[in-house]
Design a protein around this motif. Structure first.
Motif, PDB file in Angstrom:
ATOM      1  N   ASN A 780       0.872  -1.173   0.408  1.00  0.00           N
ATOM      2  CA  ASN A 780       0.140   0.263  -0.106  1.00  0.00           C
ATOM      3  C   ASN A 780       1.095   0.682  -0.054  1.00  0.00           C
ATOM      4  N   ARG A 781       0.250   2.722  -0.776  1.00  0.00           N
ATOM      5  CA  ARG A 781       0.943   3.534  -0.989  1.00  0.00           C
ATOM      6  C   ARG A 781      -0.170   4.708  -0.715  1.00  0.00           C
ATOM      7  N   GLU A 782       0.793   5.548  -0.356  1.00  0.00           N
ATOM      8  CA  GLU A 782      -0.070   6.843  -0.223  1.00  0.00           C
ATOM      9  C   GLU A 782      -0.667   7.690  -1.347  1.00  0.00           C
ATOM     10  N   CYS A 783      -1.376   8.742  -1.870  1.00  0.00           N
ATOM     11  CA  CYS A 783      -2.165   9.643  -3.027  1.00  0.00           C
ATOM     12  C   CYS A 783      -0.988  10.247  -3.039  1.00  0.00           C
ATOM     13  N   ILE A 784      -0.430   9.498  -3.834  1.00  0.00           N
ATOM     14  CA  ILE A 784       0.364  10.946  -4.878  1.00  0.00           C
ATOM     15  C   ILE A 784       0.179  11.993  -5.940  1.00  0.00           C
ATOM     16  N   LEU A 785      -1.551  11.961  -6.717  1.00  0.00           N
ATOM     17  CA  LEU A 785      -1.563  12.643  -7.356  1.00  0.00           C
ATOM     18  C   LEU A 785      -3.119  13.701  -6.678  1.00  0.00           C
ATOM     19  N   LEU A 786      -2.997  14.508  -6.780  1.00  0.00           N
ATOM     20  CA  LEU A 786      -4.303  16.027  -5.926  1.00  0.00           C
ATOM     21  C   LEU A 786      -4.798  14.784  -4.864  1.00  0.00           C
ATOM     22  N   ASP A 787      -3.841  14.519  -3.588  1.00  0.00           N
ATOM     23  CA  ASP A 787      -4.249  13.971  -2.627  1.00  0.00           C
ATOM     24  C   ASP A 787      -5.582  13.053  -2.462  1.00  0.00           C
ATOM     25  N   PHE A 788      -5.289  12.377  -3.925  1.00  0.00           N
ATOM     26  CA  PHE A 788      -6.740  11.544  -4.281  1.00  0.00           C
ATOM     27  C   PHE A 788      -6.910  10.363  -5.075  1.00  0.00           C
ATOM     28  N   PHE A 789      -5.679  10.311  -5.559  1.00  0.00           N
ATOM     29  CA  PHE A 789      -5.314   9.146  -6.508  1.00  0.00           C
ATOM     30  C   PHE A 789      -4.223   8.548  -6.485  1.00  0.00           C
ATOM     31  N   ASP A 790      -3.748   7.349  -5.953  1.00  0.00           N
ATOM     32  CA  ASP A 790      -2.765   6.701  -6.344  1.00  0.00           C
ATOM     33  C   ASP A 790      -1.860   5.920  -7.204  1.00  0.00           C
ATOM     34  N   ASP A 791      -0.842   4.971  -7.279  1.00  0.00           N
ATOM     35  CA  ASP A 791      -0.310   4.525  -8.367  1.00  0.00           C
ATOM     36  C   ASP A 791      -1.205   4.186  -9.399  1.00  0.00           C
ATOM     37  N   HIS A 792      -1.740   3.539  -9.274  1.00  0.00           N
ATOM     38  CA  HIS A 792      -2.693   2.178  -9.832  1.00  0.00           C
ATOM     39  C   HIS A 792      -3.425   3.424 -10.079  1.00  0.00           C
ATOM     40  N   ASP A 793      -4.333   4.093  -9.494  1.00  0.00           N
ATOM     41  CA  ASP A 793      -4.874   5.639 -10.278  1.00  0.00           C
ATOM     42  C   ASP A 793      -4.483   6.120 -12.271  1.00  0.00           C
ATOM     43  N   ILE A 794      -3.283   6.490 -11.545  1.00  0.00           N
ATOM     44  CA  ILE A 794      -1.994   7.098 -12.830  1.00  0.00           C
ATOM     45  C   ILE A 794      -2.283   6.245 -14.003  1.00  0.00           C
ATOM     46  N   TRP A 795      -1.659   4.577 -13.006  1.00  0.00           N
ATOM     47  CA  TRP A 795      -2.271   3.884 -14.369  1.00  0.00           C
ATOM     48  C   TRP A 795      -3.461   3.884 -14.905  1.00  0.00           C
ATOM     49  N   HIS A 796      -4.812   3.808 -15.320  1.00  0.00           N
ATOM     50  CA  HIS A 796      -5.903   3.722 -15.065  1.00  0.00           C
ATOM     51  C   HIS A 796      -6.012   5.093 -16.389  1.00  0.00           C
ATOM     52  N   PHE A 797      -5.716   6.650 -15.903  1.00  0.00           N
ATOM     53  CA  PHE A 797      -5.412   7.857 -16.449  1.00  0.00           C
ATOM     54  C   PHE A 797      -4.990   8.186 -17.770  1.00  0.00           C
ATOM     55  N   LEU A 798      -3.157   6.937 -17.515  1.00  0.00           N
ATOM     56  CA  LEU A 798      -2.338   7.117 -18.886  1.00  0.00           C
ATOM     57  C   LEU A 798      -2.751   5.283 -19.724  1.00  0.00           C
ATOM     58  N   SER A 799      -2.847   4.556 -19.385  1.00  0.00           N
ATOM     59  CA  SER A 799      -3.252   3.959 -20.269  1.00  0.00           C
ATOM     60  C   SER A 799      -4.509   3.444 -20.781  1.00  0.00           C
ATOM     61  N   ALA A 800      -5.843   4.710 -20.358  1.00  0.00           N
ATOM     62  CA  ALA A 800      -7.145   4.711 -21.331  1.00  0.00           C
ATOM     63  C   ALA A 800      -6.601   5.376 -22.327  1.00  0.00           C
ATOM     64  N   THR A 801      -5.781   6.697 -22.014  1.00  0.00           N
ATOM     65  CA  THR A 801      -4.691   7.773 -22.864  1.00  0.00           C
ATOM     66  C   THR A 801      -4.032   7.278 -24.472  1.00  0.00           C
ATOM     67  N   ALA A 802      -3.410   5.682 -23.682  1.00  0.00           N
ATOM     68  CA  ALA A 802      -2.157   5.626 -24.223  1.00  0.00           C
ATOM     69  C   ALA A 802      -3.127   4.291 -25.625  1.00  0.00           C
TER      70      ALA A 802
END
Length: 828
Positions: A780-802
């Protein structure tokens, strides 16, 4: 004589009258009890020793005063040297709110009927808090120590006041616990805090422990066999985190309970323990813990994070609308100026002369004469006097597919040519092929509906069970960055999948825009749309858009309660996306010989089945990897054969075994020996050799290392094959002197950047269903984006765009060929 009775009565009453008239002395007090008597006057922080038996019982009484706003807790420690489980020392503690009892040695049950006895027991009593209405409150604690042992049992008793019982916000607290000495503490919500995260840390993974949050009720469930009866709880090795909201606690406070389990199997530890270690367990199974309670993010932060992410994705929509608007303005201007010749069907404007500069007009090198128009379709240049058949699909039936006899007789000759051009493989009726590819769209819509409905029902059930039982080991969240909303425990992990859905809809709009323009060009009898460029069939593109949307929907469903049982919800449509992209890339220059929708989806179903079997059996069973590797290699060789011979290599099942081998040997002799070692189709052979080497290496790697995450292993095979084929396609395109326009070139660069960045976050893995819940929480990791999203959430955003840019690459890659006649477009 008359006075004799009176004198007698007076004589009888005289003693009583004298006794009543005498002065009365004060009553003597009862003899006071010995202050050493354990029934009264017992002191805190003093060790009491004694022996109890069938005829002896010792009672201790402890008094203290509780002030309003002050919470005092008392802890009772009992030790007995006796190991006789038939006659343990019995401890009963009576206080204002109830009775608490246990025995020493304290017995715990383990796996396989194992039992563990602890001779030291320490328990915290449920505190009573004084209020302003009651004023100072006198508290009385009575400890009764007994035993049924006929010869007596020795014990030691120590009762202490806990000085640090109430946890403070943002203040770390260190303590030690063991199976027979659990700990729990009180926390009160501050007025300005609505949600908190309880963070627990330990330097050592074992012994396995449980962290529980319980409402303010007595008794507190703080032993291994009852800690799961109340509140929410989760197992722990090195990390634990629980998010709580003030609205869920009527009293605005709760207990945080820490229990050490007698065995470690629940946290992924060993199942087997040596029998000689069954003595004095309390000396070995102690754990140092640190607990910190911090405020969670406020609602305004959550709303801002959601709005910012929505704005980013809607920016793509704004860009699309801007491009469409610019296109419409240019279209109108060129129509007014009279310079507009025709549309190429992709939104690009072209000149009225169909042949590109440098291309010899009328050249049909490598093509059969008249192949640009198929039988059954009357098609000519606008200057001819022939009529053009209606291009609607309503008159085309599914039974018409591949039923043109002259095409069947010619394709064996055409497809075996050394140099093939697009006109050779686009001979079938456009309407028939278009309708055939639309089946991809309708089939995936049907699959999505039947697949998604039970998935949604199941994950809702999972969430209800998790909320009802309080068991947070059911779902594998990143508990350090899990923001609840309503009944959803990790809304941020669900919301981050919205990118797949929004970009999937946007891709469908882009495809629809191109489809409409192409349809208008066909209705206008535009020669560009009919005879130039790659044949426009949008059915697979529509299927890709639906697959991207469903990837977001099913990934969101998976993240409602991610666990071992529903992992395939998240991966099934990933396989379908990769497979559809490869099919579309192949169909681009092989429109007449692409796989049918039914065969393609049946293949995807077989892959998903293999994936489920791999997750279930692939961890330890060597036989599964042997069978899977053999299937992988044979399937790769079979598919390579079909691609190399353009679908014309067939084995008649009616032939004998010798006939089959004889035909194979003849093919090998013709293509290799007779050609002096040079394959007849060199480009295809290079691609297929690389592909088979790659797949063989993947199969060998799986057979040797047997990766635990079989689902990701299978997905890696698909993605790497797709990247290999796409790289080959682009290299062959450049080798054939074709161009990459700015739009596909920009999409390729964006795709590479997005995939490289997203894969970095993918491999961070803040949780993993492959491990036990406690082991997963170590990631488990702390939120790293906007104090709301974690690493896997960023993966969702970037992979959807990719994926979105990857689809645009396939959609626009051959836009440069829209002004090139199909007789000059090579097939590779």
């Amino acid at each position: 004589m008359r006075g004799c009775p009176r004198i007698a009565l007076l004589c009888a009453l005289l003693p009583w009258l004298l006794h009543a008239a005498a002065p009365r002395r004060p009553a003597q007090p009862l003899p006071s009890r010995d202050p050493r008597d354990p029934a009264r006057g017992s002191d805190f922080d003093r060790v009491y020793s004694g022996v109890v038996s069938l005829t002896t019982e010792n009672i201790y009484s402890f008094n203290y005063t509780s002030q309003p706003g002050q919470v005092n807790a008392v802890r009772v420690y009992v030790n007995s040297s006796s190991e006789n489980l038939d006659y343990p020392v019995l401890v009963v503690v009576r206080q204002q709110k109830g009775v608490l009892s246990w025995q020493v040695p304290l017995l715990f049950q383990g796996l396989y009927q194992r039992s563990y006895n602890y001779q030291e027991v320490s328990r915290t009593l449920c505190p009573s808090e004084a209020t302003n209405e009651t004023g100072p409150l006198e508290q009385l604690v009575i400890v009764d120590v007994t035993s049924m042992a006929p010869l007596g049992a020795q014990y030691k008793l120590l009762v202490t006041k806990i000085t640090h019982f109430q946890l403070q916000t943002n203040v770390a607290f260190h303590f030690t616990a063991s199976p027979s000495q659990p700990q729990y503490f009180l926390y009160k919500f501050p007025d300005d805090v609505d949600s908190v995260i309880i963070k627990v840390r330990s330097e050592m993974a074992y012994p396995c422990s449980v962290v529980s949050v319980q409402n303010i009720t007595c008794p507190v469930h703080d032993l291994d066999h009852n800690v799961e009866f109340n509140g929410v709880y989760q197992s722990m090795t090195k990390k634990a985190a629980i998010t709580l909201q003030k609205k869920d606690f009527p009293s605005k406070q709760f207990f945080v309970v820490f229990v050490i389990k007698p065995e470690d199997y629940a946290c992924g530890g060993s199942f087997f323990i040596q029998e000689k270690e069954n003595q004095t367990w309390n000396l070995h199974r102690t754990k140092n813990l640190k607990v910190t309670i911090v405020p969670s993010t406020k609602g305004s932060v959550d709303v801002n994070s959601i709005l910012i992410s929505l704005f980013i994705f809607f920016f793509f929509y704004f860009g699309f609308l801007l491009i469409v608007l610019v296109h419409c303005i240019r279209f109108k201007r060129k129509s007014i100026d009279g310079s507009f010749g025709s549309s190429d069907g992709s939104g690009n404007m072209a000149v009225s002369h169909p042949i590109a500069a440098g291309t010899p007009e009328g050249s049909n090198y490598g093509a059969i004469e008249g192949s640009s128009s198929s039988p059954g379709r009357q098609m000519s240049s606008p200057n001819s006097g022939q009529t053009f058949q209606s291009d609607t699909d309503s008159s085309v039936e599914e039974s018409d597919f591949d039923t043109l006899p002259d095409i069947e007789s010619d394709k064996n000759i055409i497809r075996t040519k050394v140099f093939l051009f697009l006109s050779d493989l686009s001979r079938k009726d456009r309407r028939i092929i278009s309708k055939k590819y639309k089946i991809y769209f309708w089939n995936i819509v049907t699959i999505a509906v039947f697949y998604a409905l039970p998935v949604i029902q199941l994950v809702i059930t999972y969430q209800i069970v998790a909320n009802t039982t309080g068991n947070q080991d059911i779902c594998y969240y990143n508990f350090l960055c899990a923001h609840p909303l309503g009944v959803l425990s990790a809304f941020n992990n669900i919301f981050s999948n919205l990118g797949y859905v929004l970009l999937g809809f946007l891709f469908l709009l882009i495809v629809l825009h191109r489809d409409i323009l192409h349809h208008r060009a066909l209705e206008a009898k535009d020669s560009f749309a009919m005879e130039y460029g790659i044949p426009k069939h949008f059915g697979v593109f529509y299927a890709m858009g639906i697959a991207l949307i469903m990837e977001g929907v099913l990934s969101a469903c998976y993240h409602v309660c991610p666990n071992y049982s529903n992992f395939q919800f998240d991966t099934s449509f990933m396989y379908m996306i990769a497979g559809l992209c490869m099919l579309k890339l192949y169909q681009t220059r092989h429109p007449d010989i692409n796989a049918s929708a039914y065969a393609a989806y049946a293949s995807f179903a077989a892959v998903i089945t293999l994936t489920v079997l791999g997750v279930v059996f692939g961890k330890n069973d060597v036989w599964f990897w042997v069978i899977f590797s053999a299937i992988h290699v044979l399937a790769s060789l079979a598919l390579s054969t079909q691609i190399y011979y353009m679908g014309r290599f067939k084995i008649d099942v009616s032939d004998s075994d010798l006939g089959i081998f004889r035909r194979a040997s003849m093919v090998f002799y013709t293509d290799f020996v007779q050609q002096c070692g040079r394959p007849l189709y060199m480009d295809r052979m290079v691609l297929l050799i690389l592909g088979n080497l790659f797949n063989g290496s993947f199969a060998l790697y799986g057979l040797i290392y047997r990766p635990r995450d079989f689902a990701s292993y299978m997905l890696g095979i698909f993605i790497c094959n797709l990247l290999l084929y796409l790289a080959f396609y682009i290299i062959m395109k450049l080798r054939s002197s074709e161009k990459l326009l700015p739009t596909p070139l920009l999409c390729i660069v964006a795709t590479v950047v997005m995939w490289a960045t997203s894969l970095y976050f993918f491999f961070q893995k803040p949780s993993s269903w492959e491990d036990t819940p406690a082991e997963s929480r170590e990631r488990n990791r702390e939120c790293i984006l906007l104090d709301f999203f974690d690493d896997h959430d960023i993966w969702h955003f970037l992979s959807a765009t990719a994926l979105f840019f990857s689809f645009l690459v396939l959609l626009t890659l051959d836009d440069d060929l829209d002004v090139v006649h199909r007789d000059q477009i090579p097939v590779f």
